[in-house]
Scaffold this active site. Structure first.
Site, PDB file in Angstrom:
ATOM      1  N   GLU A  39       0.907  -1.072   0.142  1.00  0.00           N
ATOM      2  CA  GLU A  39      -0.012  -0.020   0.040  1.00  0.00           C
ATOM      3  C   GLU A  39       0.883   1.163   0.053  1.00  0.00           C
ATOM      4  O   GLU A  39       1.861   1.399   0.723  1.00  0.00           O
ATOM      5  CB  GLU A  39      -0.948   0.155   1.215  1.00  0.00           C
ATOM      6  CG  GLU A  39      -2.190   0.404   1.001  1.00  0.00           C
ATOM      7  CD  GLU A  39      -3.032  -0.646   0.079  1.00  0.00           C
ATOM      8  OE1 GLU A  39      -3.203  -0.138  -1.090  1.00  0.00           O
ATOM      9  OE2 GLU A  39      -3.589  -1.536   0.476  1.00  0.00           O
ATOM     10  N   ASP A  42       2.862   2.105  -5.126  1.00  0.00           N
ATOM     11  CA  ASP A  42       2.687   2.105  -6.362  1.00  0.00           C
ATOM     12  C   ASP A  42       3.347   3.449  -6.810  1.00  0.00           C
ATOM     13  O   ASP A  42       4.092   3.534  -7.991  1.00  0.00           O
ATOM     14  CB  ASP A  42       1.439   1.799  -7.053  1.00  0.00           C
ATOM     15  CG  ASP A  42       0.344   2.517  -6.625  1.00  0.00           C
ATOM     16  OD1 ASP A  42       0.447   3.512  -5.883  1.00  0.00           O
ATOM     17  OD2 ASP A  42      -0.973   2.343  -7.196  1.00  0.00           O
ATOM     18  N   LEU A 132     -12.178   0.277  -3.051  1.00  0.00           N
ATOM     19  CA  LEU A 132     -12.207  -0.905  -3.782  1.00  0.00           C
ATOM     20  C   LEU A 132     -12.014  -0.516  -5.252  1.00  0.00           C
ATOM     21  O   LEU A 132     -12.510  -1.393  -6.534  1.00  0.00           O
ATOM     22  CB  LEU A 132     -13.586  -1.857  -3.778  1.00  0.00           C
ATOM     23  CG  LEU A 132     -13.619  -2.412  -2.215  1.00  0.00           C
ATOM     24  CD1 LEU A 132     -15.094  -3.143  -2.285  1.00  0.00           C
ATOM     25  CD2 LEU A 132     -12.364  -3.156  -1.719  1.00  0.00           C
ATOM     26  N   SER A 133     -11.531   0.740  -5.640  1.00  0.00           N
ATOM     27  CA  SER A 133     -11.290   1.060  -6.971  1.00  0.00           C
ATOM     28  C   SER A 133     -12.435   1.118  -7.923  1.00  0.00           C
ATOM     29  O   SER A 133     -12.427   1.003  -9.243  1.00  0.00           O
ATOM     30  CB  SER A 133     -10.252   0.189  -7.567  1.00  0.00           C
ATOM     31  OG  SER A 133      -8.946   0.623  -6.996  1.00  0.00           O
ATOM     32  N   SER A 134     -13.827   1.536  -7.317  1.00  0.00           N
ATOM     33  CA  SER A 134     -15.001   1.743  -8.237  1.00  0.00           C
ATOM     34  C   SER A 134     -14.770   2.803  -9.362  1.00  0.00           C
ATOM     35  O   SER A 134     -15.065   2.630 -10.441  1.00  0.00           O
ATOM     36  CB  SER A 134     -16.055   1.948  -7.309  1.00  0.00           C
ATOM     37  OG  SER A 134     -15.980   3.080  -6.672  1.00  0.00           O
ATOM     38  N   SER A 135     -13.916   3.906  -8.995  1.00  0.00           N
ATOM     39  CA  SER A 135     -13.776   4.803  -9.726  1.00  0.00           C
ATOM     40  C   SER A 135     -12.572   4.490 -10.855  1.00  0.00           C
ATOM     41  O   SER A 135     -13.077   4.882 -11.979  1.00  0.00           O
ATOM     42  CB  SER A 135     -13.083   6.237  -9.023  1.00  0.00           C
ATOM     43  OG  SER A 135     -12.215   5.660  -8.084  1.00  0.00           O
ATOM     44  N   GLU A 167      -6.692   9.249 -15.275  1.00  0.00           N
ATOM     45  CA  GLU A 167      -7.393   9.255 -14.079  1.00  0.00           C
ATOM     46  C   GLU A 167      -6.853  10.610 -13.323  1.00  0.00           C
ATOM     47  O   GLU A 167      -7.542  11.219 -12.463  1.00  0.00           O
ATOM     48  CB  GLU A 167      -7.434   8.204 -13.190  1.00  0.00           C
ATOM     49  CG  GLU A 167      -8.636   8.392 -12.188  1.00  0.00           C
ATOM     50  CD  GLU A 167      -8.774   6.903 -11.351  1.00  0.00           C
ATOM     51  OE1 GLU A 167      -8.599   5.734 -11.821  1.00  0.00           O
ATOM     52  OE2 GLU A 167      -8.918   7.042 -10.285  1.00  0.00           O
ATOM     53  N   ASP A 178      -4.457   0.246  -9.705  1.00  0.00           N
ATOM     54  CA  ASP A 178      -5.797  -0.069  -9.739  1.00  0.00           C
ATOM     55  C   ASP A 178      -6.083  -0.308 -11.262  1.00  0.00           C
ATOM     56  O   ASP A 178      -6.983  -1.124 -11.686  1.00  0.00           O
ATOM     57  CB  ASP A 178      -6.657   1.145  -9.291  1.00  0.00           C
ATOM     58  CG  ASP A 178      -6.248   1.501  -7.747  1.00  0.00           C
ATOM     59  OD1 ASP A 178      -5.552   0.717  -7.219  1.00  0.00           O
ATOM     60  OD2 ASP A 178      -6.926   2.721  -7.305  1.00  0.00           O
ATOM     61  N   TYR A 230      -3.957  12.156   0.602  1.00  0.00           N
ATOM     62  CA  TYR A 230      -3.148  11.387  -0.373  1.00  0.00           C
ATOM     63  C   TYR A 230      -1.971  11.913  -1.110  1.00  0.00           C
ATOM     64  O   TYR A 230      -0.740  11.565  -1.014  1.00  0.00           O
ATOM     65  CB  TYR A 230      -4.105  10.763  -1.328  1.00  0.00           C
ATOM     66  CG  TYR A 230      -3.606   9.827  -2.256  1.00  0.00           C
ATOM     67  CD1 TYR A 230      -3.791   8.428  -1.999  1.00  0.00           C
ATOM     68  CD2 TYR A 230      -2.867  10.104  -3.298  1.00  0.00           C
ATOM     69  CE1 TYR A 230      -3.133   7.401  -3.003  1.00  0.00           C
ATOM     70  CE2 TYR A 230      -2.439   9.299  -4.288  1.00  0.00           C
ATOM     71  CZ  TYR A 230      -2.485   7.865  -4.080  1.00  0.00           C
ATOM     72  OH  TYR A 230      -2.047   6.738  -4.888  1.00  0.00           O
TER      73      TYR A 230
HETATM   74  C1  GLA Z   1      -5.250   4.445  -4.528  1.00  0.00           C
HETATM   75  C2  GLA Z   1      -4.576   4.699  -5.531  1.00  0.00           C
HETATM   76  C3  GLA Z   1      -3.646   3.622  -5.686  1.00  0.00           C
HETATM   77  C4  GLA Z   1      -2.737   3.319  -4.607  1.00  0.00           C
HETATM   78  C5  GLA Z   1      -3.452   3.380  -3.406  1.00  0.00           C
HETATM   79  C6  GLA Z   1      -2.928   3.084  -2.122  1.00  0.00           C
HETATM   80  O1  GLA Z   1      -6.070   3.240  -4.555  1.00  0.00           O
HETATM   81  O2  GLA Z   1      -5.506   4.871  -6.502  1.00  0.00           O
HETATM   82  O3  GLA Z   1      -2.827   4.161  -6.907  1.00  0.00           O
HETATM   83  O4  GLA Z   1      -1.867   4.561  -4.363  1.00  0.00           O
HETATM   84  O5  GLA Z   1      -4.527   4.187  -3.131  1.00  0.00           O
HETATM   85  O6  GLA Z   1      -1.880   1.930  -2.188  1.00  0.00           O
END
Ligand code: GLA
Length: 412
Positions: A39, A42, A132-135, A167, A178, A230
């Site tokens: 986490e 990336d 959960l990366s819906s976006s 994005e 993601d 972030y």
């Molecule tokens: C979000 C970002 C990812 C990653 C995570 C943290 O999901 O979209 O690229 O940085 O946070 O690991």
């Protein structure tokens, strides 16, 4: 109350036909993901280890003869979007879901001079703003639809890099995890993803493993309050790298100046690096640095643990990851800490927050013998205690490692 999240193919086709008068000819779909470990690595160019979910964004569409995108959502909470494709599309107000639709359109118009739009209906069974990366799934599904109608063809990895760039339109300086897992995942597998260049190494998830996803119910909007926090972490990491790399070079720990995390981590072992960083950095930056370096090491260890089907070993790494995210990276919350603790008490091998943090979901590892106990203890020890057990299937589920996105004729 909002509708049931489930969007079956017939339901989507009906919604399309009701809106546009004939059945949808095409469908693009892109799954969400749960990150197992790795986490906030990336965007530092260090590896991650996620898997795609069985929950996804589905988009029924047909090409238009002009450059408009007209998109309705099966969930009335999200108003329709309608805009013209151009290289610099003005965004909607901050936080609008439509910006995730404009993001790939604006990017692809700049990169490939696309001009043809589509009309469609989109639905999703991913809880929004839950980590959960819906976006990113939405960005991918729209991007694939636009690529399809404009006959732009890119292989999945190259397309993932485009979509990660796209994005950033919404203002979050995200990494590429993601988009890459949503586009490139394989059935029954997680993937170790490395960056610059993007590579996916697929690892079969052991049959006995049960990956549990549990939502705190606290939303972590990528384009909302979490965005500044972030982006700040990302800037802190850049500064920490610059200072430690300089210190390592002048003190002779590295032969030459490292300009990326990958170079630094590749040249010096984690323990030495942490010692150098402790000397070179003030307390806050030191903690961010320690998280990134130790988390990257945990990713590779976790890949080995999965290959060895070592549930306990993998779980221990998840616990360490959570502790580091909480104490060093400061992205956990009371709810995330509580939910991970309840999962462990219920018999999980390990548990951690997943995604950016600040709210959203945890991921916990169990096996087929312990999964029942963990689920029960999460329901009783978290959701019922908070009077939050309605629609529990959307908040608490066992994830099925699933294949990546696709686009083609609508045959559902
Ligand atoms: C979000 C970002 C990812 C990653 C995570 C943290 O999901 O979209 O690229 O940085 O946070 O690991």
């Amino acid at each position: 109350m909002r509708d049931d999240l489930t969007v079956t193919a017939p339901k989507l086709a009906d919604a399309f036909e009701a809106r546009f008068g004939s059945p949808p000819p095409f469908l693009s779909r892109a799954p969400g993901r749960v990150n197992l470990i790795g986490e906030h690595t990336d965007y530092n160019g260090l590896p991650v280890f996620p898997m795609a979910l069985h929950r996804e964004v589905r988009l029924a569409f047909r090409p238009r003869d002009d450059g408009k995108v007209v998109l309705h959502n099966t969930d009335d909470f999200f108003p329709p979007v309608d805009f013209e494709i151009e290289p610099a599309i003005p965004p909607y107000v901050r936080g609008s879901w439509g910006n995730y639709v404009k993001a790939p359109a604006s990017h692809l118009a700049r990169r490939f001079a696309i001009w043809r739009g589509f009309e469609g209906v989109v639905g999703s069974d991913l809880p929004p703003a839950a980590g959960l990366s819906s976006s990113s799934a939405l960005v991918n599904a729209v991007g694939l639809a636009l690529a399809w109608v404009n006959e732009v063809s890119r292989e999945a990895r190259a397309f993932a890099v485009e979509m990660a760039d796209a994005e950033r339109y919404v203002g979050t300086q995200g990494g590429g995890m993601d988009q890459a897992i949503s586009l490139g995942a394989r059935d029954r597998c997680a993937a170790r993803i490395s960056f610059d260049p993007l590579r996916l190494r697929h690892v079969t998830v052991p049959d006995d493993w049960c990956v549990i996803v549990a939502d705190t119910g606290v939303r972590a909007e990528k384009s909302g309050a979490a965005q500044a926090a972030y982006n700040r972490r990302r800037a802190e990491c850049e500064e920490a790298l610059r200072i430690v790399a300089g210190h390592a070079a002048t003190s002779g720990v590295t032969a030459k100046l490292a300009t990326t995390w990958a170079q630094l981590v590749g040249a010096v072992d984690a323990e030495t690096l942490v010692a150098v960083a402790e000397e070179a950095l003030e307390r806050n930056l030191f903690r961010r640095f320690r998280h990134v370096v130790t988390e990257a090491a945990r990713v590779d260890e976790a890949v080995d643990r999965m290959i060895a089907a070592d549930t306990i070993g993998f779980g221990a790494l998840m616990d360490q990851s959570h502790a580091s995210l909480r104490a060093d990276f400061l992205v956990s919350s009371v709810e995330l800490d509580e939910l991970t603790a309840v999962a462990r008490e219920g018999g999980a091998a390990g548990a951690r927050l997943t995604g950016a943090g600040f709210g959203g979901c945890i991921v916990a590892l169990a096996d087929r013998w312990t999964v029942g106990g963990v689920l029960e203890s999460l329901v009783e020890g978290y959701y019922e205690r908070r009077d939050n057990a309605d629609r529990i299937d959307d908040r608490l589920f066992v994830a099925v490692p699933s294949r990546g996105a696709s686009v083609g004729p609508f045959d559902g």
